[in-house]
Design an enzyme around this catalytic site. Structure first.
Site, PDB file in Angstrom:
ATOM      1  N   GLU A  47      55.432   1.386 -53.951  1.00 24.02           N
ATOM      2  CA  GLU A  47      56.613   1.169 -54.804  1.00 24.02           C
ATOM      3  C   GLU A  47      56.211   1.356 -56.274  1.00 24.02           C
ATOM      4  O   GLU A  47      55.098   0.980 -56.672  1.00 24.02           O
ATOM      5  CB  GLU A  47      57.071  -0.288 -54.605  1.00 24.02           C
ATOM      6  N   ASN A 114      65.413   1.177 -58.376  1.00 16.73           N
ATOM      7  CA  ASN A 114      64.046   1.161 -57.863  1.00 16.73           C
ATOM      8  C   ASN A 114      64.086   2.052 -56.616  1.00 16.73           C
ATOM      9  O   ASN A 114      64.631   1.652 -55.586  1.00 16.73           O
ATOM     10  CB  ASN A 114      63.653  -0.284 -57.529  1.00 16.73           C
ATOM     11  N   LYS A 131      66.333   0.857 -53.603  1.00 20.88           N
ATOM     12  CA  LYS A 131      66.042  -0.488 -53.090  1.00 20.88           C
ATOM     13  C   LYS A 131      67.286  -1.376 -53.077  1.00 20.88           C
ATOM     14  O   LYS A 131      67.974  -1.513 -54.107  1.00 20.88           O
ATOM     15  CB  LYS A 131      64.941  -1.113 -53.950  1.00 20.88           C
ATOM     16  N   GLU A 150      63.240  -7.958 -61.522  1.00 21.63           N
ATOM     17  CA  GLU A 150      63.898  -6.811 -60.856  1.00 21.63           C
ATOM     18  C   GLU A 150      65.418  -6.910 -60.935  1.00 21.63           C
ATOM     19  O   GLU A 150      66.110  -5.902 -61.048  1.00 21.63           O
ATOM     20  CB  GLU A 150      63.451  -6.705 -59.399  1.00 21.63           C
ATOM     21  N   CYS A 181      59.407  -2.569 -50.662  1.00 22.83           N
ATOM     22  CA  CYS A 181      58.846  -3.896 -50.899  1.00 22.83           C
ATOM     23  C   CYS A 181      59.649  -5.038 -50.278  1.00 22.83           C
ATOM     24  O   CYS A 181      59.569  -5.272 -49.093  1.00 22.83           O
ATOM     25  CB  CYS A 181      58.603  -4.126 -52.383  1.00 22.83           C
ATOM     26  N   ASN A 206      54.752  -3.870 -54.106  1.00 21.70           N
ATOM     27  CA  ASN A 206      53.940  -4.558 -55.124  1.00 21.70           C
ATOM     28  C   ASN A 206      54.153  -6.040 -54.866  1.00 21.70           C
ATOM     29  O   ASN A 206      55.229  -6.579 -55.157  1.00 21.70           O
ATOM     30  CB  ASN A 206      54.446  -4.290 -56.549  1.00 21.70           C
TER      31      ASN A 206
HETATM   32  N1  CDV Z   1      58.252  -5.927 -55.524  1.00 22.10           N
HETATM   33  C1  CDV Z   1      58.715  -6.852 -54.665  1.00 22.10           C
HETATM   34  O1  CDV Z   1      59.796  -6.704 -54.107  1.00 22.10           O
HETATM   35  N2  CDV Z   1      57.965  -7.967 -54.483  1.00 22.10           N
HETATM   36  C2  CDV Z   1      58.376  -9.085 -53.695  1.00 22.10           C
HETATM   37  C3  CDV Z   1      57.809 -10.355 -54.308  1.00 22.10           C
HETATM   38  C4  CDV Z   1      58.660 -10.851 -55.420  1.00 22.10           C
HETATM   39  C5  CDV Z   1      57.663 -11.467 -53.339  1.00 22.10           C
HETATM   40  C6  CDV Z   1      57.945  -8.963 -52.236  1.00 22.10           C
HETATM   41  O2  CDV Z   1      58.770  -9.257 -51.366  1.00 22.10           O
HETATM   42  O3  CDV Z   1      56.791  -8.635 -51.963  1.00 22.10           O
END
Ligand code: CDV
Length: 322
Positions: A47, A114, A131, A150, A181, A206
């Site tokens: 990501e 995103n 996203k 975000e 993510c 991430n």
């Molecule tokens: N980049 C993300 O979406 N990270 C989230 C964090 C905030 C927990 C994740 O679900 O990994």
């Protein structure tokens, strides 16, 4: 002919805020060459792969935010990735911050997403995803060790979870999907793609080790990462490729733990460091059939009418009387 796609989980180590796109793309090209040498048909990047994970900082001025976004894909800095796809004969999936002029609710406007794209071996973009599950918060929360803004910097994705057909070489056509993510923690992500017959889901992430609102989860961050992707794969009879931006980035520790998961739910490839690293697995897309045609034969065994009754009741158990 078996449909075996050799996939590389192209994990990236930390990216500093001062690093240029050219520096990052250079690291990604090195991973693409390594992938080609290992027989890969497709590599998956994390990501927001082109920059540091900027939602960890609070910015007010649009110009401080927009520097992290791509207005064109490919643009001058990312064109080498598309050229490499063509010359190496190697597809890739790339996560990045997308700035686009598009129709919004109040007419045409600048929109921030995103996003992720999948590019085939000819260097053509074959699918886009934006996203949907945006974690974190929209306002500055100074009590946190680092921000997760975000909800401030991105709009929720407006493309749904579309599965798509892609062809990564002779006998290597399949049904793919993308997620980003936090999407990977939600069963709906996998099920919506699963209902479209998805055979491989490509996911970049991430994930900080430390979860400010729930630090009691920190020690479980690897367990949860594996839990969600392994169960998503098994319950939908699909391959899942999850790829991290890892390591200590601008003072924030991020998990690595990039994995390639078979439709059985077993991990068949994994990164073991928190730096730039490639994990490779040969993925037979036809292995999905053994799950899709038996335990998770949706047409035979799902009970959508029963689920609808619960949804119509709004999910919660009615309050106790008296
Ligand atoms: N980049 C993300 O979406 N990270 C989230 C964090 C905030 C927990 C994740 O679900 O990994």
């Amino acid at each position: 002919m078996p449909r075996v796609i050799t996939v590389g989980a192209a994990q990236l180590g930390p990216i500093a805020r001062a690093d240029t796109r050219a520096q990052v793309v250079g690291r990604m090209l090195a991973l693409m060459h390594e992938a080609k040498a290992n027989g890969c048909d497709l590599v998956v990047f994390p990501e927001l792969a082109l920059t540091t994970f900027f939602p960890r900082w609070y910015f007010e001025r649009p110009q401080d935010i927009d520097v992290f976004f791509e207005r064109d894909m490919p643009g001058p800095d990312t064109q080498p990735l598309f050229d490499a796809a063509r010359t190496l004969g190697l597809g890739f999936c790339l996560g990045y911050a997308e700035l686009v002029e598009e129709d919004g609710q109040e007419g045409r406007k600048t929109r921030h997403f995103n996003s992720a794209i999948t590019v085939d071996k000819s260097g053509a973009i074959v699918a886009r995803y934006r996203k949907i599950h945006l974690p974190g918060h929209a306002e500055h929360e100074p009590w946190r060790r680092f921000q997760h803004l975000e909800k401030r910097y991105f709009e929720r994705g407006n493309l749904g979870f579309p599965a798509f057909r892609a062809n990564f070489g002779e006998g290597k056509a399949g049904i793919f999907g993308m997620a980003i993510c936090n999407d990977r923690r939600w069963p709906e992500t996998y099920r919506v793609l699963g209902l479209q017959g998805v055979e491989m889901i490509l996911i970049g992430y991430n994930t900080p080790v430390h979860n400010p609102p729930a630090p009691e989860h920190d020690a479980l961050s690897h367990f949860h990462n594996q839990l969600v992707m392994q169960s998503g794969a098994y319950q939908n009879g699909t391959w899942v490729v999850g790829v991290a931006k890892a390591g200590k980035e601008e003072g924030v520790e991020q998990i690595g733990n990039s994995i390639i998961v078979a439709p059985s739910g077993e991990i068949v490839g994994a990164c073991t460091t928190t730096g730039d690293e490639l994990a490779v697995a040969r993925c037979d897309l036809d292995l999905t059939a053994s799950y899709k045609n038996t335990t998770f034969n949706f047409a035979h065994h799902r009970e959508p009418e029963q689920y609808r009754m619960i949804v119509e009741r709004k999910g919660a158990v009615p309050p106790a009387k008296g």
